[in-house]
Design a protein around this motif. Structure first.
Motif, PDB file in Angstrom:
ATOM      1  N   UNK A 188       0.296   8.242   7.868  1.00 57.27           N
ATOM      2  CA  UNK A 188      -0.617   7.792   6.613  1.00 57.27           C
ATOM      3  C   UNK A 188      -0.271   6.303   6.294  1.00 57.27           C
ATOM      4  N   UNK A 189      -1.405   5.577   6.162  1.00 60.98           N
ATOM      5  CA  UNK A 189      -1.073   4.204   5.789  1.00 60.98           C
ATOM      6  C   UNK A 189      -2.149   3.422   5.557  1.00 60.98           C
ATOM      7  N   UNK A 190      -2.427   2.252   5.075  1.00 60.89           N
ATOM      8  CA  UNK A 190      -3.511   1.753   4.518  1.00 60.89           C
ATOM      9  C   UNK A 190      -3.259   0.396   4.010  1.00 60.89           C
ATOM     10  N   UNK A 191      -4.376  -0.228   3.771  1.00 63.01           N
ATOM     11  CA  UNK A 191      -4.395  -1.536   3.321  1.00 63.01           C
ATOM     12  C   UNK A 191      -3.875  -1.847   1.571  1.00 63.01           C
ATOM     13  N   UNK A 192      -4.025  -0.686   0.996  1.00 64.39           N
ATOM     14  CA  UNK A 192      -3.837  -0.398  -0.710  1.00 64.39           C
ATOM     15  C   UNK A 192      -2.618  -1.279  -1.090  1.00 64.39           C
ATOM     16  N   UNK A 193      -1.650  -1.219  -0.442  1.00 65.99           N
ATOM     17  CA  UNK A 193      -0.201  -2.055  -0.863  1.00 65.99           C
ATOM     18  C   UNK A 193       0.067  -3.072   0.083  1.00 65.99           C
ATOM     19  N   UNK A 194      -0.159  -2.783   1.358  1.00 68.92           N
ATOM     20  CA  UNK A 194       0.050  -3.705   2.405  1.00 68.92           C
ATOM     21  C   UNK A 194      -0.640  -4.863   2.314  1.00 68.92           C
ATOM     22  N   UNK A 195      -1.827  -4.798   1.780  1.00 72.67           N
ATOM     23  CA  UNK A 195      -2.716  -6.050   1.795  1.00 72.67           C
ATOM     24  C   UNK A 195      -3.120  -6.472   0.179  1.00 72.67           C
ATOM     25  N   UNK A 196      -2.237  -5.704  -0.568  1.00 74.25           N
ATOM     26  CA  UNK A 196      -2.562  -6.013  -2.076  1.00 74.25           C
ATOM     27  C   UNK A 196      -3.865  -5.761  -2.423  1.00 74.25           C
ATOM     28  N   UNK A 197      -4.568  -4.677  -2.093  1.00 74.14           N
ATOM     29  CA  UNK A 197      -5.881  -4.383  -2.756  1.00 74.14           C
ATOM     30  C   UNK A 197      -5.937  -2.950  -3.075  1.00 74.14           C
ATOM     31  N   UNK A 198      -5.326  -2.590  -4.214  1.00 74.03           N
ATOM     32  CA  UNK A 198      -5.089  -1.140  -4.668  1.00 74.03           C
ATOM     33  C   UNK A 198      -6.510  -0.534  -5.012  1.00 74.03           C
ATOM     34  N   UNK A 199      -7.202  -1.225  -5.538  1.00 70.77           N
ATOM     35  CA  UNK A 199      -8.502  -0.786  -6.061  1.00 70.77           C
ATOM     36  C   UNK A 199      -9.696  -0.474  -4.906  1.00 70.77           C
ATOM     37  N   UNK A 200      -9.229  -1.121  -3.731  1.00 67.17           N
ATOM     38  CA  UNK A 200     -10.214  -1.143  -2.851  1.00 67.17           C
ATOM     39  C   UNK A 200     -10.430   0.369  -2.108  1.00 67.17           C
ATOM     40  N   UNK A 201      -9.381   1.105  -2.104  1.00 67.45           N
ATOM     41  CA  UNK A 201      -9.094   2.470  -1.607  1.00 67.45           C
ATOM     42  C   UNK A 201      -9.469   2.595  -0.305  1.00 67.45           C
ATOM     43  N   UNK A 202      -8.602   2.019   0.441  1.00 73.98           N
ATOM     44  CA  UNK A 202      -8.866   1.871   2.088  1.00 73.98           C
ATOM     45  C   UNK A 202      -7.524   2.298   2.741  1.00 73.98           C
ATOM     46  N   UNK A 203      -7.306   3.578   3.217  1.00 75.80           N
ATOM     47  CA  UNK A 203      -6.438   4.037   4.139  1.00 75.80           C
ATOM     48  C   UNK A 203      -6.877   4.486   5.380  1.00 75.80           C
ATOM     49  N   UNK A 204      -5.819   5.101   5.991  1.00 74.94           N
ATOM     50  CA  UNK A 204      -6.045   5.557   7.418  1.00 74.94           C
ATOM     51  C   UNK A 204      -4.784   6.715   7.641  1.00 74.94           C
TER      52      UNK A 204
END
Length: 434
Positions: free
Chosen positions: A267-283
């Motif tokens: 389980x991972x995602x752009x949320x924290x990795x790419x500093x886009x918490x409100x975008x809500x994109x995970x995998x």
């Protein structure tokens, strides 16, 4: 049971019967409709070249209908990449690019068999999918005592799993692999367990070293060899924010394919990795040696997505995809990484103060967003309340003695003042009790 669900189950049984045994009742019953609105709409999109009257959106001039007041703010993007529904599995190109990113950042994955990442509505949604597919009432869900409180809601309250905690740290403050082993091997009678591995850890900011990582892998394999079906989930929310000596890869790569009784899920995602918490994109990504198992698990995952959110937000998937492809992406991300690392290092330097030793010690931290103080003289909730009321300082109290501090949201120049105020708050409470 629906025929499609039954066929998926047979495919999983044929590919790996242990994975079938891991499925919850819902996991066995769920499927993705092949002859519903989505499949008919997809067929029409491919072949109905004159009029396509299937999709549940409004169009105008051959593009999705939209409001100028919105499009003017998003004019860098085409309406087709913003307003229409994204596929339930996510934008295909985003899934491909994210998979390539996983391979680049996790060399141990290169010789492993794993599926294409499925887009989730950030990481909580991915964890919820795992809970739905694999947790029945009473199933053991194992994670350490230092944990993200949402695990309790996701796996305990929603799915009635039996939450089993073990101490995260040993007495010498290394990862407690013996505690994990004891908790896991205790499930031999049940024959099944779900294990959550969250590194960098929330709330402590701790990531194990290479030796500790190998110990974790060995424990999972030992449990499988003892006849326990293990669903092992790497919650990689803060992945890549590794500041000091620690593992630099997800354990997913080492867990993939280690035993037929182990199902590794990332389980991972752009949320924290790419500093886009409100975008809500995970995998969510599954590992299996069998292609039919991977395909069936993806279909069941899409069934859960279809039954809950239908599909993830299209605009944020587009934004993330374009960012990942941008030539400037790596340099900009490295810049933010260095800022975060500087804050973590500054906190460690500040904590090297003899005066502080009288009132707290701190748990190891080498990664992520957080660190935790272990208070020696005052109650954590009492201190938290006092700090916010008297000094306007917000912290998180965890249990009787732990105080979580997110250095991620404090500029480095203010960190010294922050810890001085926390220290002063402790002195205030001590003086009151004397």
């Amino acid at each position: 049971m629906n025929q499609l669900a039954g066929q998926l189950n047979e495919n999983i049984k044929a590919g790996n019967t242990h994975v079938y045994d891991m499925l919850s009742t819902l996991g066995r019953e769920i499927y993705f409709p092949k002859e519903g609105i989505l499949s008919q709409s997809a067929e029409a999109t491919a072949h109905a070249k004159k009029y396509n009257a299937t999709i549940g959106i409004a169009t105008e001039g051959g593009v999705p209908m939209h409001l100028k007041v919105i499009q003017d703010k998003l004019s860098a993007f085409q309406p087709k990449d913003l307003y229409s529904y994204a596929p339930p599995a996510g934008k295909p190109e985003l899934r491909t690019v994210w998979r390539s990113k996983m391979l680049q950042e996790n060399p141990s994955l290169h010789d492993k068999s794993f599926g294409n990442p499925v887009v989730t509505n950030a990481l909580t949604h991915g964890l919820s999918i795992v809970a739905d597919l694999f947790v029945n009432e009473g199933d053991a869900v194992i994670y350490p005592d230092k944990n993200w409180e949402n695990y309790e809601l996701t796996f305990g309250v929603r799915r009635h799993g039996e939450i089993i905690n073990y101490p995260l740290f040993t007495e010498d403050m290394s990862f407690n692999s013996a505690g994990l082993r004891e908790a896991l091997l205790a499930q031999q009678d049940k024959g099944k367990a779900i294990v959550l591995l969250n590194f960098p850890n929330n709330p402590t900011g701790y990531t194990p070293g290479l030796k500790e990582g190998e110990e974790i892998i060995a424990v999972i394999k030992e449990a499988a060899e003892a006849g326990i079906n293990v669903v092992v989930v790497t919650d990689d929310a803060y992945f890549a924010l590794f500041f000091e000596d620690s593992m630099k890869e997800s354990l997913f790569g080492k867990l993939a394919g280690i035993h037929p009784r182990v199902l590794a899920i990332k389980i991972d995602g752009a949320t924290k990795e790419e500093f886009v918490w409100g975008f809500r994109v995970g995998f969510i990504t599954y590992a299996s040696e069998n292609a039919d198992v991977l395909a069936a698990l993806e279909q069941k995952t899409l069934g859960i997505i279809r039954a809950t959110i239908s599909s993830g937000p299209h605009p944020s998937q587009t934004f993330i995809l374009e960012a990942l492809k941008a030539p400037e992406f790596a340099a900009q991300k490295e810049e933010k990484f260095q800022i975060m690392k500087g804050r973590a290092n500054r906190v460690k330097a500040l904590l090297d103060n003899d005066a502080y030793n009288e009132v707290w010690e701190y748990y190891p931290f080498n990664s992520g967003y957080f660190m935790c103080l272990k208070l020696k003289t005052v109650n954590a909730e009492a201190l938290r309340t006092h700090l916010i009321q008297e000094y306007g300082v917000g912290t998180i109290a965890l249990g009787e003695h732990d105080l979580r501090i997110a250095f991620s949201c404090i500029d480095e120049e203010y960190l010294e003042d922050l810890y001085q105020l926390i220290y002063k708050g402790i002195q205030d409470l001590q003086s009151r009790s004397n």
